[in-house]
Structures are given as structure tokens and as C-alpha cells.
Enzyme design. Structure first.
Site, PDB file in Angstrom:
ATOM      1  N   SER A 128       0.830  -1.208   0.000  1.00  0.00           N
ATOM      2  CA  SER A 128       0.000   0.000   0.000  1.00  0.00           C
ATOM      3  C   SER A 128       0.857   1.248   0.000  1.00  0.00           C
ATOM      4  CB  SER A 128      -0.923   0.049   1.220  1.00  0.00           C
ATOM      5  OG  SER A 128      -1.670   1.261   1.202  1.00  0.00           O
ATOM      6  N   LYS A 183      -4.257  -6.855   3.488  1.00  0.00           N
ATOM      7  CA  LYS A 183      -4.294  -5.717   2.570  1.00  0.00           C
ATOM      8  C   LYS A 183      -5.744  -5.391   2.177  1.00  0.00           C
ATOM      9  CE  LYS A 183      -3.114  -2.468  -0.368  1.00  0.00           C
ATOM     10  NZ  LYS A 183      -3.499  -2.524  -1.712  1.00  0.00           N
ATOM     11  N   HIS A 186      -7.281  -3.580   5.000  1.00  0.00           N
ATOM     12  CA  HIS A 186      -6.698  -2.225   4.974  1.00  0.00           C
ATOM     13  C   HIS A 186      -7.495  -1.341   4.020  1.00  0.00           C
ATOM     14  CE1 HIS A 186      -4.347   0.782   2.792  1.00  0.00           C
ATOM     15  NE2 HIS A 186      -3.688   1.006   3.905  1.00  0.00           N
ATOM     16  N   ASN A 187      -7.748  -1.855   2.823  1.00  0.00           N
ATOM     17  CA  ASN A 187      -8.480  -1.059   1.838  1.00  0.00           C
ATOM     18  C   ASN A 187      -9.920  -0.805   2.275  1.00  0.00           C
ATOM     19  OD1 ASN A 187      -6.073  -1.437   0.475  1.00  0.00           O
ATOM     20  ND2 ASN A 187      -7.054  -1.647  -1.507  1.00  0.00           N
TER      21      ASN A 187
HETATM   22  P1  NDP Z   1      -1.683  -2.293 -13.894  1.00  0.00           P
HETATM   23  O1  NDP Z   1      -2.585  -2.912 -12.911  1.00  0.00           O
HETATM   24  O2  NDP Z   1      -2.212  -1.229 -14.779  1.00  0.00           O
HETATM   25  O3  NDP Z   1      -1.052  -3.471 -14.801  1.00  0.00           O
HETATM   26  C1  NDP Z   1      -0.208  -3.183 -15.888  1.00  0.00           C
HETATM   27  C2  NDP Z   1       0.938  -4.178 -15.933  1.00  0.00           C
HETATM   28  O4  NDP Z   1       0.460  -5.512 -16.050  1.00  0.00           O
HETATM   29  C3  NDP Z   1       1.825  -3.952 -17.148  1.00  0.00           C
HETATM   30  O5  NDP Z   1       3.164  -4.187 -16.785  1.00  0.00           O
HETATM   31  C4  NDP Z   1       1.306  -4.991 -18.112  1.00  0.00           C
HETATM   32  O6  NDP Z   1       2.239  -5.352 -19.098  1.00  0.00           O
HETATM   33  C5  NDP Z   1       1.062  -6.126 -17.191  1.00  0.00           C
HETATM   34  N1  NDP Z   1       0.168  -7.140 -17.739  1.00  0.00           N
HETATM   35  C6  NDP Z   1      -1.170  -7.045 -17.933  1.00  0.00           C
HETATM   36  N2  NDP Z   1      -1.665  -8.179 -18.448  1.00  0.00           N
HETATM   37  C7  NDP Z   1      -0.608  -9.031 -18.595  1.00  0.00           C
HETATM   38  C8  NDP Z   1      -0.481 -10.352 -19.051  1.00  0.00           C
HETATM   39  N3  NDP Z   1      -1.531 -11.072 -19.474  1.00  0.00           N
HETATM   40  N4  NDP Z   1       0.756 -10.902 -19.076  1.00  0.00           N
HETATM   41  C9  NDP Z   1       1.820 -10.208 -18.648  1.00  0.00           C
HETATM   42  N5  NDP Z   1       1.752  -8.950 -18.171  1.00  0.00           N
HETATM   43  C10 NDP Z   1       0.552  -8.363 -18.155  1.00  0.00           C
HETATM   44  O7  NDP Z   1      -0.342  -1.740 -13.177  1.00  0.00           O
HETATM   45  P2  NDP Z   1      -0.132  -0.986 -11.780  1.00  0.00           P
HETATM   46  O8  NDP Z   1       1.315  -0.691 -11.750  1.00  0.00           O
HETATM   47  O9  NDP Z   1      -1.099   0.117 -11.582  1.00  0.00           O
HETATM   48  O10 NDP Z   1      -0.476  -2.097 -10.681  1.00  0.00           O
HETATM   49  C11 NDP Z   1       0.218  -3.327 -10.621  1.00  0.00           C
HETATM   50  C12 NDP Z   1      -0.406  -4.153  -9.507  1.00  0.00           C
HETATM   51  O11 NDP Z   1      -0.270  -3.474  -8.269  1.00  0.00           O
HETATM   52  C13 NDP Z   1      -1.916  -4.394  -9.696  1.00  0.00           C
HETATM   53  O12 NDP Z   1      -2.228  -5.690  -9.244  1.00  0.00           O
HETATM   54  C14 NDP Z   1      -2.550  -3.371  -8.794  1.00  0.00           C
HETATM   55  O13 NDP Z   1      -3.811  -3.768  -8.347  1.00  0.00           O
HETATM   56  C15 NDP Z   1      -1.538  -3.315  -7.656  1.00  0.00           C
HETATM   57  N6  NDP Z   1      -1.509  -2.070  -6.902  1.00  0.00           N
HETATM   58  C16 NDP Z   1      -1.625  -0.861  -7.508  1.00  0.00           C
HETATM   59  C17 NDP Z   1      -1.589   0.315  -6.786  1.00  0.00           C
HETATM   60  C18 NDP Z   1      -1.683   1.630  -7.473  1.00  0.00           C
HETATM   61  O14 NDP Z   1      -1.711   2.655  -6.778  1.00  0.00           O
HETATM   62  N7  NDP Z   1      -1.711   1.677  -8.806  1.00  0.00           N
HETATM   63  C19 NDP Z   1      -1.436   0.302  -5.328  1.00  0.00           C
HETATM   64  C20 NDP Z   1      -1.242  -0.995  -4.786  1.00  0.00           C
HETATM   65  C21 NDP Z   1      -1.313  -2.122  -5.539  1.00  0.00           C
HETATM   66  P3  NDP Z   1       2.278  -4.569 -20.518  1.00  0.00           P
HETATM   67  O15 NDP Z   1       3.125  -3.355 -20.276  1.00  0.00           O
HETATM   68  O16 NDP Z   1       2.907  -5.535 -21.437  1.00  0.00           O
HETATM   69  O17 NDP Z   1       0.857  -4.226 -20.883  1.00  0.00           O
END
Ligand code: NDP
Length: 477
Positions: A128, A183, A186-187
Site C-alpha cells: 500500500s 491488505k 486495509h483497503n
Molecule cells: P496495472 O494494474 O495497470 O497493470 C499493468 C501491468 O500488467 C503492465 O506491466 C502490463 O504489461 C502487465 N500485464 C497485464 N496483463 C498481462 C499479461 N496477461 N501478461 C503479462 N503482463 C501483463 O499496473 P499498476 O502498476 O497500476 O499495478 C500493478 C499491480 O499493483 C496491480 O495488481 C494493482 O492492483 C496493484 N496495486 C496498484 C496500486 C496503485 O496505486 N496503482 C497500489 C497498490 C497495488 P504490458 O506493459 O505488457 O501491458
């Protein structure tokens, strides 16, 4: 050279987490499905530390020292399974996969079980703090095996946020899905905190008659006291912001429909399954969904209700103090409910979660970070078997001192027609818990009447049924 850790999935979270590891002196292998992201990271931030850019899964795995530590930061759900399927065949017993995405803890349990069969540790980890937290120090909630934490713990401690007393905001929450469960709650608590702050804002605006800028100042004052928290701090920032295009308070130009990604909803769904009353969190989730029903709201706009009458200046100031009391008391109740859910999950799944340790790691880095969490830590520290936060003497005393104002605020809200589901649910929970008798006796009697569901008596052991359709004699069931 080989990398001590690898990160695959280099969108905002993964990229910043990889940079955080590198800035702390670790060599980090980086990989992303779309190679351009990997290249961009190394080009832009390569000077920050030692990165090894890998274009293929094989290159990525080969770059890691053994046992391998591989962090997945991809979109939660099917993409996580796809990535696990891609990497698992390349791993060896003892290697670790750390899933830092927002996975559902039931998925984490399944993945952990499947990978354990191959001897690979699967460490479902709640992270988080958003993108800033990922870069400068998040609150980290790892689950998985104890053994994996021995290897990972020191690294996670290094990159995590530090609480005011210097303690790293990371702890081994418990086995398999414990980290993602923590987590999730937490959310859920975050949803409740935000809803309560929203209600306080609306009351200060509609009942007290303050402007957003004035309310920002009130929140700034509150932030120097017991409500000191990240969410109160950013609320003041948002409320004092003026829209450049229109010159209006920014909050007035934002469409009043709140979205959600699902972790708050999960918290409520799981609480229903576990039979834990998280009414405050549920109201927060419902408030967001209600806000999004634009057509329904439009169709309901003509419904009758009172018109708010503004208070005098001195009345308004006194009212603001009362709202602070109501907000604080309601916040104690939300955390009481959230920690109850963690305790129930821990019991159900045999996780043995240390509630004091969880409150300690939420003191820094995460969205709900607050001075308040140190007091929860102290409460569980003094009594690890505390049946509920409300049983803690300090919190009980504070609620006792707040309750008159809390009730007055709700009276004003009801009179003036300002919706305050969070404050109201919290007070109802408090009053229900402390009640000598609940109407549940009547409910149970009704159930016996129409369904012969039986009841227990206050004066005798056993289960009983009254022959409602006949002579109304009582029989042992
Ligand atoms: P996203 O959730 O937007 O995911 C994008 C990433 O996932 C890219 O690297 C993408 O690769 C990859 N991806 C998607 N589909 C596939 C697939 N089928 N195979 C391989 N790679 C794939 O990114 P975030 O950085 O926002 O979040 C990452 C994780 O962290 C998520 O689970 C999210 O819920 C969690 N999270 C996010 C927070 C936030 O503030 N954003 C806070 C805490 C947790 P490509 O570049 O090739 O498309």
C-alpha cells in the site's frame, strides 16, 4: 553479476518498486511483457542503481541469484496466473514468487498451494502507498511461508516505509493468503475513513455553512491533533485547491460519483461470509455505489426533505468541534470492525495474525497511515487478547467523552437531511454492542413462529419451540 531480486510488470507500481530496490543497493533484474517499458525504465532511471534488463522470461530467470526472488507486479486476476504459468516451469525448488498485486486472498491460497507442490514459495504480498509509496517506501504485508520471509524480510524491511519510531512497516502477516487478506481489510478501512471524512465535510458545508477553503483550514487544525493522518492532510489539500479553468473550488467541479476497484467490496463480501459486522465499511462501499446511480438520483431529486438553515458563526465553530468528536468516535468503530474481520479471518484460516503487528506496519507508508494506529498498536500490545478495540480502556474513555457530541451531530444531520450513513452505522454498532437487550429476541421468536426455528431461554438450558398454530404450549426441541 546476478540480481538479488527481479521485478516483472513495469507499469507505475512495478517500475517504482524496482527503482526502490535499486536505490537501496540491490541489483534488480527487470522484465515486462512489452519490452519497450523495460527499455524505458533503464534509459530513464538506470543511473539510480544496478538494473539488469531482461527481454525474455528465460533471460529474466537466468539473471537472478538462487534461491530466486521474483516479484510480479502485473494487473491482478488472470494476468497474474498467466505470468505464473510462464515463469513457474523455469524455477527450481526453494525459489520465491512474490505477488505484489491486489490479488484476492482466495486466489493467493490457490496459487500458493499449486506452487508449493513444485517446491516454489508463493508469497502473496499486500503493498500500500500507491506509486509514491512504491518508490519512497510502502507499507508491505507479506504472507507465505516463514522460510520465504527469512530470505525476503531483510530486503523488504529496507525498502519499506519507516514509522515515526524508525520501525520498518513490514511484517510477516501469516501463511498463504494472510498478507492479501490484511491488505484487503486495509483497503476496506480506507473506504470507511474516506466516507467518514466525506460526511464530516458535507456537514461542515451544509449545516455549519463553511466554504471549502474554510473547511480545509478546519481539517488542517484537526490534523495537528488525534486525527493526524495522511487522509486528513490530503483532504485539506484537495479542499483548498481552486479550479484554474473556472475559479471555483476544485471539489465543486468534480462529478460527484465515486468509483471503486473492488477491494472494499471484497472486504464486505468476506465479512458477510465470516459473519463479521463491518457495517461502517459496508456503508462506505454502498455510498460509492449509490453516488454512481446517476439516473436513479436524477429521478429522485424532487423527493421532499428539509432545507438546511445555516448556523451563526459561533454556533458553527461549536458544531465543527462536535463533528471532530463524531468523526473520531466513528473512526474508532471502523477500525474496531476491520480488526474484528482480520481476527475472524485469522481464526478461520489458521493464520495466527498478530493484530498489534498489523497496526504497527500501517503507521507509515500506506494510505490509512495515522498517529491513531500507534494507539491501536499500544492497545494490542497491552492486551494481545483484546476482544475488541472498544474494550480498550483508552478508546472506551474517548468514545464516552465523544458520544454526546456524536449523537448531537447525527440529530442535526437527520433534521437537516444530510446523509451520514457512516456516522450513523458506527453509532448504531456502538449502541447495539453495549445494549442490555437487543430486539434479536423478537426476531428469534418470529423465526420460531413462522418456521419453527426454535429459541433458547434466558432462564433454562436447551432449545425450545412454542406451538404457535395450536395451544401455544412450549415444547423442548
Ligand atoms: P496495472 O494494474 O495497470 O497493470 C499493468 C501491468 O500488467 C503492465 O506491466 C502490463 O504489461 C502487465 N500485464 C497485464 N496483463 C498481462 C499479461 N496477461 N501478461 C503479462 N503482463 C501483463 O499496473 P499498476 O502498476 O497500476 O499495478 C500493478 C499491480 O499493483 C496491480 O495488481 C494493482 O492492483 C496493484 N496495486 C496498484 C496500486 C496503485 O496505486 N496503482 C497500489 C497498490 C497495488 P504490458 O506493459 O505488457 O501491458
Amino acid at each position: 553479476t546476478s540480481a538479488q531480486i527481479g521485478v516483472t510488470g513495469l507499469a507505475v507500481m512495478g517500475r517504482n518498486l524496482a527503482r526502490n530496490f535499486a536505490r537501496n543497493g540491490y541489483t534488480v533484474a527487470v522484465h515486462n511483457r512489452t519490452v519497450s517499458r523495460t527499455k524505458a525504465l533503464v534509459k530513464e532511471f538506470g543511473h539510480e542503481g544496478d538494473f539488469i534488463a531482461a527481454e525474455t522470461a528465460e533471460e529474466f530467470v537466468a539473471a537472478l541469484e538462487r534461491p530466486r526472488r521474483l516479484v510480479i507486479m502485473v494487473k491482478a486476476g488472470e494476468p497474474t496466473d498467466a505470468v505464473i504459468q510462464e515463469f513457474a516451469p523455469l524455477l527450481e525448488p526453494g525459489d520465491m514468487i512474490i505477488d505484489g498485486g491486489n490479488a484476492h486472498f482466495a486466489d493467493t491460497r490457490r496459487r500458493e498451494r499449486d506452487l508449493r507442490e513444485r517446491g516454489v514459495h508463493f508469497v502473496g504480498t499486500g503493498i500500500s502507498g500507491g506509486e509514491e509509496g512504491a518508490l519512497h517506501g510502502p507499507s508491505i504485508m507479506p504472507g507465505g511461508s516463514k522460510e520465504s520471509y527469512e530470505s525476503l524480510g531483510p530486503m523488504l524491511e529496507k525498502i519499506s516505509a519507516k514509522a515515526a519510531d524508525g520501525a520498518p512497516c513490514v511484517t510477516h502477516c501469516g501463511p498463504d493468503g494472510a498478507g492479501h487478506f490484511v491488505k484487503m481489510v486495509h483497503n476496506g478501512i480506507e473506504y470507511a475513513d474516506m466516507q467518514l471524512i466525506g460526511e464530516a465535510y458535507q456537514l461542515l458545508r451544509d449545516v455549519a455553512g463553511y466554504t471549502p477553503a474554510q473547511i480545509a483550514d478546519i481539517f488542517r487544525t484537526w490534523n495537528t491533533g488525534r486525527l493526524d493522518s495522511y487522509l486528513i492532510e490530503i483532504t485539506a489539500e484537495v479542499l483548498s485547491h481552486v479550479d484554474a479553468a473556472t475559479g471555483k473550488p476544485f471539489v465543486d467541479v468534480v462529478v460527484d460519483q465515486a468509483e471503486q476497484k473492488g477491494t472494499g467490496r471484497w472486504t464486505v463480501q468476506i465479512a458477510l461470509d465470516l459473519g463479521v459486522p463491518v457495517s461502517g465499511i459496508a456503508e462506505a462501499v454502498f455510498a460509492r455505489s449509490l453516488s454512481g446511480h446517476a439516473a436513479l438520483r436524477e429521478a429522485s431529486r424532487g423527493l421532499a426533505g428539509p432545507t438546511a438553515s445555516a448556523l451563526s458563526e459561533s454556533e458553527a465553530a461549536a458544531f465543527a468541534d462536535r463533528v471532530e468528536q463524531a468523526l473520531y468516535a466513528s473512526k474508532i468503530v471502523s477500525y474496531t470492525q476491520g480488526f474484528h474481520e482480520i481476527a475472524a479471518g485469522s481464526e478461520e484460516y489458521g493464520w495466527d495474525i498478530d493484530l498489534g503487528a498489523i497496526s504497527a506496519i500501517w503507521r507509515g507508508g500506506c494510505i490509512i497511515r495515522a498517529a491513531f494506529l500507534d494507539r491501536i498498536r499500544a492497545a494490542y500490545g497491552a492486551r494481545p487478547d483484546l476482544p475488541s478495540l472498544l474494550s480498550d480502556e483508552t478508546f472506551a474513555r474517548e468514545i464516552a467523552a465523544a458520544q454526546d457530541d456524536w449523537r448531537e451531530v447525527l440529530v442535526a444531520a437527520v433534521r437537516q437531511g444530510v446523509p451520514t450513513p457512516g456516522f450513523a452505522a458506527a453509532l448504531a454498532y456502538y449502541d447495539a454492542l453495549r445494549a442490555e437487550r437487543l430486539p434479536a429476541a423478537l426476531t428469534q421468536a418470529q423465526r420460531d413462529f413462522f418456521g419453527a426455528h426454535t429459541y433458547r431461554r434466558v432462564d433454562r438450558d436447551g432449545a425450545f419451540h412454542t406451538l404457535w398454530g395450536g395451544d401455544r404450549n412450549e415444547v423442548s426441541a
